[in-house]
Design a protein around this motif. Structure first.
Motif, PDB file in Angstrom:
ATOM      1  N   SER A   1     -30.463   7.844 -14.502  1.00  0.00           N
ATOM      2  CA  SER A   1     -29.142   8.375 -14.141  1.00  0.00           C
ATOM      3  C   SER A   1     -28.113   8.057 -15.214  1.00  0.00           C
ATOM      4  CB  SER A   1     -28.692   7.804 -12.796  1.00  0.00           C
ATOM      5  OG  SER A   1     -28.572   6.401 -12.862  1.00  0.00           O
ATOM      6  N   ARG A   2     -28.148   6.832 -15.738  1.00  0.00           N
ATOM      7  CA  ARG A   2     -27.211   6.431 -16.788  1.00  0.00           C
ATOM      8  C   ARG A   2     -27.493   7.207 -18.081  1.00  0.00           C
ATOM      9  NH1 ARG A   2     -22.438   5.218 -18.672  1.00  0.00           N
ATOM     10  NH2 ARG A   2     -22.327   3.417 -20.057  1.00  0.00           N
ATOM     11  N   THR A   3     -28.777   7.377 -18.371  1.00  0.00           N
ATOM     12  CA  THR A   3     -29.167   8.139 -19.561  1.00  0.00           C
ATOM     13  C   THR A   3     -28.683   9.578 -19.458  1.00  0.00           C
ATOM     14  OG1 THR A   3     -31.136   6.755 -19.784  1.00  0.00           O
ATOM     15  CG2 THR A   3     -31.134   8.839 -20.980  1.00  0.00           C
ATOM     16  N   ARG A   4     -28.834  10.159 -18.272  1.00  0.00           N
ATOM     17  CA  ARG A   4     -28.402  11.541 -18.051  1.00  0.00           C
ATOM     18  C   ARG A   4     -26.891  11.678 -18.258  1.00  0.00           C
ATOM     19  NH1 ARG A   4     -30.222  11.731 -13.332  1.00  0.00           N
ATOM     20  NH2 ARG A   4     -32.376  12.134 -13.909  1.00  0.00           N
ATOM     21  N   GLU A   5     -26.148  10.667 -17.809  1.00  0.00           N
ATOM     22  CA  GLU A   5     -24.692  10.694 -17.985  1.00  0.00           C
ATOM     23  C   GLU A   5     -24.327  10.692 -19.471  1.00  0.00           C
ATOM     24  OE1 GLU A   5     -22.499  11.013 -15.694  1.00  0.00           O
ATOM     25  OE2 GLU A   5     -23.516  10.500 -13.831  1.00  0.00           O
ATOM     26  N   ILE A   6     -25.005   9.855 -20.252  1.00  0.00           N
ATOM     27  CA  ILE A   6     -24.714   9.776 -21.683  1.00  0.00           C
ATOM     28  C   ILE A   6     -25.096  11.078 -22.379  1.00  0.00           C
ATOM     29  CG2 ILE A   6     -25.294   8.592 -23.841  1.00  0.00           C
ATOM     30  CD1 ILE A   6     -25.660   6.037 -22.254  1.00  0.00           C
ATOM     31  N   LEU A   7     -26.271  11.616 -22.038  1.00  0.00           N
ATOM     32  CA  LEU A   7     -26.728  12.857 -22.665  1.00  0.00           C
ATOM     33  C   LEU A   7     -25.742  14.000 -22.441  1.00  0.00           C
ATOM     34  CD1 LEU A   7     -30.517  12.669 -21.738  1.00  0.00           C
ATOM     35  CD2 LEU A   7     -29.593  12.707 -24.061  1.00  0.00           C
TER      36      LEU A   7
END
Length: 499
Positions: A471-477
């Protein structure tokens, strides 16, 4: 979405994992393919690649996996389908497009895409005995499912749950009257004109599904749901000594403190589920902001965030598997959010849960009991409501993590703000968010370097590489101008934009 030859090569650089298995299979289908088929179907799905030799002594992924190809792909595919449709496995969950070939420079590979099996089809097993032929998957490969894991899959086949079963020799004497009275008071406030309010305790409980009588045998008594929700602590522990309830407040700690508050069984309260829920729910929401708001001249202290936190707690109770060999209903209050962990894996794929509209509670009777006093929802809108509350506050998307080895699910709700965009670093620092901006810069750098190496990757692959939650990775992407997404939501990959 089908994998390309180049995608397979990039995946091999990351090595085998819970969703990827390679087999040599130069001229024949190896028997272990069906073990992997069972394992992927019973876990979270995955791809079996035939035509790749593995040198297990080699640590370097570039040298460990050798693409050598298949000499007779047409015959092997035909043999695979014939075996799958025969008596080798108990169920064929594949469609034609799930088995295909990819090629490059004369080298042909066979790809078998195995989806996650529906809960009503599990276990998918080899042979005639599910206790001997059921496999599951972890990062180290396929393994024989334990008897408890197989029993859990069989239990989950029941669309109505297993908690309306009558517990012989458990009766109204095993109900904690104080707990039931508290519930009935809440029921009366929520449903003041309801006819059940006039019933005695036994009939009231029967209408809720907490007490039942078998018309065929005449046996009557508490149901599993009735005992767990409203029972006295001792009979609950006698029947379900495998299940524990644990709440910890890990916020505001100092020194060697492990928690500032804790609720677990200590003999001071009747440890049934309704008590656990009502006591802990108050503790969870006591510190949440309550903006002043009037409705019909009455102050309303509840907010969407309060409801979302309680919804997360309700989900823990109604989706727990209370018949596992061991498990803990664990609720943790942290400085920056909450964690809800329940025994039992997901009945639905995460994609369906995030979309909402479909509810498959493991314990529908408990779901009804809580819904009748204003907690939870049975229309599949509960989880989207959590997502909406968090999104409206600009917080990181709630993360639902399924651990198919420990057989548990954890819902993380964090107050962390979403990723800082490249061009917003100055704003972040100005607002006192320098730490977040700096951490994001490091993650962004790692993402760019990783995509430069592998070409394209999914959110899960990137998250695993940089050490963040998906979820955090998706936010950054979503904030990166140099990265673009390709493919549909389910099969989405990320690549660097051409310059």
């Amino acid at each position: 979405m089908k994998l390309s030859f180049e995608e397979i090569k990039r995946k091999l650089l990351l090595g085998e994992n819970v969703n990827l298995e390679c087999k040599e299979a130069e001229s024949t289908i190896p028997k272990s393919v069906y073990e992997s088929y069972s394992a992927f179907a019973n876990t979270s799905g995955g791809d079996i690649v035939l035509g790749v030799k593995e040198n297990k002594k080699e640590v370097n992924p570039e040298k460990r996996f050798i693409i050598q190809g298949i000499s007779n792909p047409t015959k092997q595919i035909e043999d695979f389908w014939n075996t799958l449709n025969g008596n080798k496995v108990n169920a064929n969950i594949l469609i034609d497009d799930d088995v295909y070939t990819v090629s490059a420079d004369g080298v042909v590979l066979i790809i078998i895409h195995v989806p996650r099996a529906s809960y009503n089809l599990k276990p998918v097993y080899i042979g005639e005995n599910p206790y001997k032929g059921t496999f599951k998957r972890n990062n180290e490969g396929d393994y024989h499912a334990t008897e408890h894991e197989v029993r859990a899959m069989i239990r989950d086949q029941n669309p109505n749950g297993n908690y309306s079963a009558i517990l012989e020799h458990y009766n109204m004497d095993d109900i904690d009257i104080t707990t039931l009275s508290s519930y009935r008071q809440m029921f009366k406030v929520t449903n003041p004109e309801h006819v059940w309010n006039s019933y005695d305790d036994k009939e009231f409980l029967r209408m809720l599904g907490g007490y039942a009588k078998d018309r065929m045998t005449g046996v009557e008594g508490l149901t599993v749901a009735g005992l767990l929700m409203f029972g006295k602590g001792l009979p609950i522990r006698e029947k379900f000594d495998n299940i524990l309830m644990d709440y910890r407040d890990e916020s505001g700690l100092s020194g060697d403190m492990r928690w500032s508050d804790r609720l677990t069984y200590d003999g001071t309260w009747e440890n049934n589920l309704f008590n656990f829920f009502t006591i802990v729910a108050r503790k969870l929401t006591s510190d949440l902001k309550k903006p002043f708001r009037l409705e019909n001249e009455t102050r309303i202290d509840d907010t969407a965030v309060h409801k979302a936190v309680r919804e997360g707690f309700v989900n823990l109770i109604i989706h727990s598997d209370y018949m596992m060999d061991a498990g803990v209903l664990k609720v943790i209050k942290k400085e920056d959010g909450f964690e809800f962990t329940n025994p039992g894996v997901l009945k639905l794929p995460k994609e369906e849960i995030y979309l909402g509209g479909n509810s498959k509670a493991r314990n529908p009777k408990m779901q009804t009991m809580l819904r009748m006093v204003g907690f939870g929802d049975n229309a599949g809108s509960g989880f989207p409501a959590i997502l909406k509350a968090w999104s409206n506050n600009g917080w990181v998307t709630p993360e639902l993590v399924e651990n198919t080895v420990l057989n548990q699910v954890c819902l993380s709700l964090t107050f962390e703000k979403t990723a800082v965009k490249n061009g917003d670093k100055k704003t972040a620092i100005k607002n006192g968010d320098k730490k977040t901006a700096t951490k994001s810069e490091v993650h962004i750098k790692n993402i760019i370097e990783f995509l430069s190496t592998v070409g394209e990757a999914s959110t899960a692959e990137i998250a695993e590489k940089i050490g963040l939650k998906p979820s955090r990775t998706r936010e950054i992407l979503s904030t990166l101008d140099d990265v673009e997404a390709i493919g549909s939501n389910k099969d989405r990959k990320y690549i660097l934009k051409s310059k």
